[in-house]
Design a protein around this motif. Structure first.
Motif, short mmCIF file in Angstrom:
data_model
loop_
_atom_site.label_atom_id
_atom_site.label_comp_id
_atom_site.label_asym_id
_atom_site.label_seq_id
_atom_site.Cartn_x
_atom_site.Cartn_y
_atom_site.Cartn_z
N UNK A 52 0.86 -1.18 0.00
CA UNK A 52 0.00 0.00 0.00
C UNK A 52 0.90 1.23 0.00
N UNK A 53 0.79 2.06 -1.01
CA UNK A 53 1.65 3.23 -1.14
C UNK A 53 0.81 4.49 -0.94
N UNK A 54 1.30 5.37 -0.09
CA UNK A 54 0.66 6.66 0.15
C UNK A 54 1.54 7.73 -0.48
N UNK A 55 1.01 8.43 -1.45
CA UNK A 55 1.75 9.46 -2.18
C UNK A 55 1.55 10.80 -1.49
N UNK A 56 2.67 11.44 -1.10
CA UNK A 56 2.61 12.72 -0.39
C UNK A 56 3.47 13.74 -1.14
N UNK A 57 2.88 14.51 -2.05
CA UNK A 57 3.65 15.56 -2.73
C UNK A 57 4.04 16.64 -1.72
N UNK A 58 5.33 16.93 -1.64
CA UNK A 58 5.79 17.82 -0.57
C UNK A 58 7.15 18.38 -0.93
N UNK A 59 7.31 19.67 -0.74
CA UNK A 59 8.61 20.33 -0.88
C UNK A 59 9.28 20.30 0.48
N UNK A 60 10.36 19.54 0.60
CA UNK A 60 11.01 19.36 1.89
C UNK A 60 11.64 20.64 2.43
N UNK A 61 11.83 21.62 1.60
CA UNK A 61 12.39 22.89 2.05
C UNK A 61 11.32 23.85 2.56
N UNK A 62 10.06 23.47 2.45
CA UNK A 62 8.94 24.30 2.84
C UNK A 62 8.49 23.89 4.25
N UNK A 63 8.74 24.75 5.23
CA UNK A 63 8.42 24.40 6.61
C UNK A 63 6.91 24.28 6.84
N UNK A 64 6.10 24.98 6.06
CA UNK A 64 4.64 24.83 6.17
C UNK A 64 4.22 23.41 5.79
N UNK A 65 4.93 22.82 4.81
CA UNK A 65 4.62 21.46 4.39
C UNK A 65 4.93 20.47 5.51
N UNK A 66 5.98 20.74 6.27
CA UNK A 66 6.29 19.87 7.41
C UNK A 66 5.20 19.96 8.47
N UNK A 67 4.64 21.14 8.64
CA UNK A 67 3.55 21.30 9.60
C UNK A 67 2.33 20.50 9.17
N UNK A 68 2.04 20.51 7.87
CA UNK A 68 0.92 19.73 7.35
C UNK A 68 1.17 18.23 7.54
#
Length: 253
Positions: A52-68
């Motif tokens: 089972x694969x969960x795809x999470x598009x995310x810019x690792x340099x974006x701290x807001x993305x880490x919060x999400x």
């Protein structure tokens, strides 16, 4: 449900780690794939129909993305057996000539991104789990014309070694993987492989082999894993010879 979280999973060494997890950690039944390019992540997921694969598009340099991501982890409370942080960016030029924005991008992704993803996921890593952070042989001695990248990977290696000791009571092993030169997207410019004269003298590492061997080493409890005999010898040399001497010969321009 046992899961593995893999960053930089859309290309290069990251996709090899997706394959490696299925071999080295067969008990993991869910993969969380993180990278900026959603379509590429979906292609990687489609190549692993047994998981089972969960795809999470995310810019690792974006701290807001880490919060999400932190909010999602709080909702789902997964049991993370393996965390692999492969997301990173390189870039070489003499320091005086290199674009400042690109320097800061390297620091944001390689240093801040690695710190944030590890801090965000750590509460959900199970006791006895494995954290693998991709550093580099460039962390051993600064390579002239590549010094910001080298400094960023030195940070990753130091983070791993200290965190490994702090997490010893939870039996979580933190391993810094230091691969040598690999011909992945990081080495490409358009459709061409672009190497400096210095890089052309280096032995090339197969990322598929590097992913499996390093993950097995991390599972066994290794603190640092270096791929290939020449790079292992270089790591030893960097321990024995003063860096002020080695740096004169470590240029990759």
């Amino acid at each position: 449900m046992s899961i593995a979280i893999i960053t930089g999973a859309s290309s290069g060494l990251g996709t090899c780690y997706v394959d490696a997890v299925t071999q080295v950690f067969p008990e993991v039944n869910e993969l969380w794939l993180i990278a900026r390019r959603e379509e590429r992540l979906r292609q990687v997921a489609a190549a692993h129909p047994d998981k089972r694969c969960v795809v999470i598009p995310m810019d690792m340099a974006d701290m807001d993305a880490h919060q999400a991501l932190a909010q999602r982890l709080e909702r789902e409370k997964p049991q993370v057996q393996v965390l692999i942080n492969d997301a990173g960016v390189a870039g070489g030029a003499p320091f005086e000539e290199m674009d400042l924005d690109h320097m800061l991008k390297i620091i944001d992704l390689n240093c801040k991104g690695a710190t944030a993803i590890t801090k965000t996921c750590l509460p959900y890593v199970v006791d006895g789990g494995t954290i693998l952070e991709v550093s580099s042989t460039s962390a051993f001695v600064p390579n002239t014309n590549l010094i910001v990248y080298c400094a960023s990977k030195s940070y990753v290696s130091a983070l791993c070694l200290g965190l490994r000791e702090e997490l010893r009571h939870r039996r979580i092993n933190v391993c810094a993987v230091c691969p040598g030169l690999m011909l992945t997207e990081m080495s490409r410019k358009g459709d061409m492989i672009e190497l400096t004269d210095g890089q052309k003298r280096l032995p090339v590492i197969d990322p598929k082999i590097a992913a499996v061997k390093s993950l097995r080493a991390a599972k066994r409890g290794r603190a640092v894993y270096t791929t290939g005999a020449p790079y292992k010898a270089y790591r030893l040399l960097a321990k024995l010879v003063p860096h002020v001497a080695l740096v004169k010969f470590a240029g990759l321009g």
